[in-house]
Enzyme design. Structure first.
Site, PDB file in Angstrom:
ATOM      1  CE1 TYR A  42      -0.989  -3.850  93.945  1.00  0.00           C
ATOM      2  CE2 TYR A  42       0.619  -5.429  93.150  1.00  0.00           C
ATOM      3  CZ  TYR A  42      -0.695  -5.056  93.355  1.00  0.00           C
ATOM      4  OH  TYR A  42      -1.705  -5.877  92.944  1.00  0.00           O
ATOM      5  CG  HIS A  75      -5.402   0.652  93.792  1.00  0.00           C
ATOM      6  ND1 HIS A  75      -6.197  -0.473  93.704  1.00  0.00           N
ATOM      7  CD2 HIS A  75      -6.127   1.558  94.503  1.00  0.00           C
ATOM      8  CE1 HIS A  75      -7.339  -0.267  94.314  1.00  0.00           C
ATOM      9  NE2 HIS A  75      -7.327   0.965  94.819  1.00  0.00           N
ATOM     10  CE  LYS A  85      -3.193  -1.947  88.072  1.00  0.00           C
ATOM     11  NZ  LYS A  85      -4.510  -1.334  88.258  1.00  0.00           N
TER      12      LYS A  85
END
Length: 288
Positions: A218, A226, A257
């Protein structure tokens, strides 16, 4: 004249059966603010030992997190079992009486809180019963309901008298630095370099099993951000299966991601610190 800033106190990490735990809530808060380290809540309450949804203190730290904290001069590790045995065996009669007295005072305070809660519930139940009695359409069963409330309040009072107090911390009875382990005790030259590298650059890390990786990374506190990366660590000469790269890259991209891999460079350290030098690569999956 300005006073010099006070030296920050080192955080005590307890080593119990190979697990690294932090029990003090102030230390947990300091880890989150100063060292980008959250840990994992693993504690449960004696009253509800089977709960598995909302866990509490202590928090458990991974070995690589502990190594990074010790290297950064933020924390130290103690053999908590040996420290407690030594402290309990060395207690004299006066110390034992003081300890028992403190438990009794905490028990009385808990009794007072529970008694006030029970009295408040009983008054609310009595008010409801009186309203039912004043209501012309109320049946005689309303009075019986009030009696049942009173009996339940009595049973709660009887439970309060048998209330026991389980101390959640022994910081007042065990010397904080007793049986402190050497800084090299948990040092691993092969694993943990990626975790130390990310923490030293301001990232927060949590277990990444839910995304099929070792770490979730993070850019700030996980309560506010997120995760930006799914991270895995590999040895410098370790072969990385192509399916791991493809699967990790596709999964990370699917959950918005990036897939990050990294490892420690052999016989290399960063010039500005004692942390090992790390090479990392970010992988994203792009469709044709």
């Amino acid at each position: 004249m300005e006073q010099p800033p006070q030296q920050q106190q080192l955080i005590r990490i307890a080593n119990i059966s190979g697990r690294y735990l932090v029990f003090d809530p102030d230390a947990v808060s300091a880890l989150r603010r100063r060292a980008n380290t959250n840990g994992t809540l693993v504690g449960t309450t004696p009253q509800q030992p089977t709960q598995n949804i909302f866990l509490g203190l202590p928090i458990e730290l991974r070995p690589e997190e502990v190594d990074a904290l010790v290297r950064a001069g933020v924390a130290y590790v103690v053999d908590d079992v040996a420290a407690h045995k030594s402290a309990l065996l060395s207690l004299g009669p006066d110390e034992r009486r003081a300890y028992i007295g403190s438990l009794r005072s905490r028990k009385l305070a808990a009794h007072k809180v529970f008694a006030e809660m029970t009295a408040h519930k009983a008054s609310v139940a009595a008010t409801k019963a009186n309203k039912k009695k004043r209501d012309p359409g109320a049946s005689e069963g309303g009075g019986g309901g009030g009696k049942l409330d009173g009996s339940s309040a009595y049973s709660r009072n009887s439970q309060v008298t048998s209330l026991g107090v389980t101390p959640t911390s022994s910081v007042n009875y065990v010397s904080p630095d007793a049986y402190a382990l050497p800084a090299e005790h948990n040092r691993d030259s092969e694993r943990g370099a990626l975790c130390q590298f990310m923490l030293s650059n301001g990232y927060y890390m949590t277990p990444g099993l839910r995304f099929g990786a070792r770490y979730s990374v993070y850019p700030g506190d996980p309560l506010r951000f997120h995760a930006h990366f799914m991270a895995n660590e590999y040895g410098w000469e370790e072969e990385i299966p192509i399916l791991d790269i493809v699967g990790g890259g596709r999964l990370a991209t699917a959950v918005k991601k990036a897939f990050l891999i990294g490892g420690r460079e052999p016989s290399a350290t960063r010039p500005d610190s004692a942390l090992p030098s790390v090479r990392s690569f970010s992988i994203e999956w792009a469709g044709m």
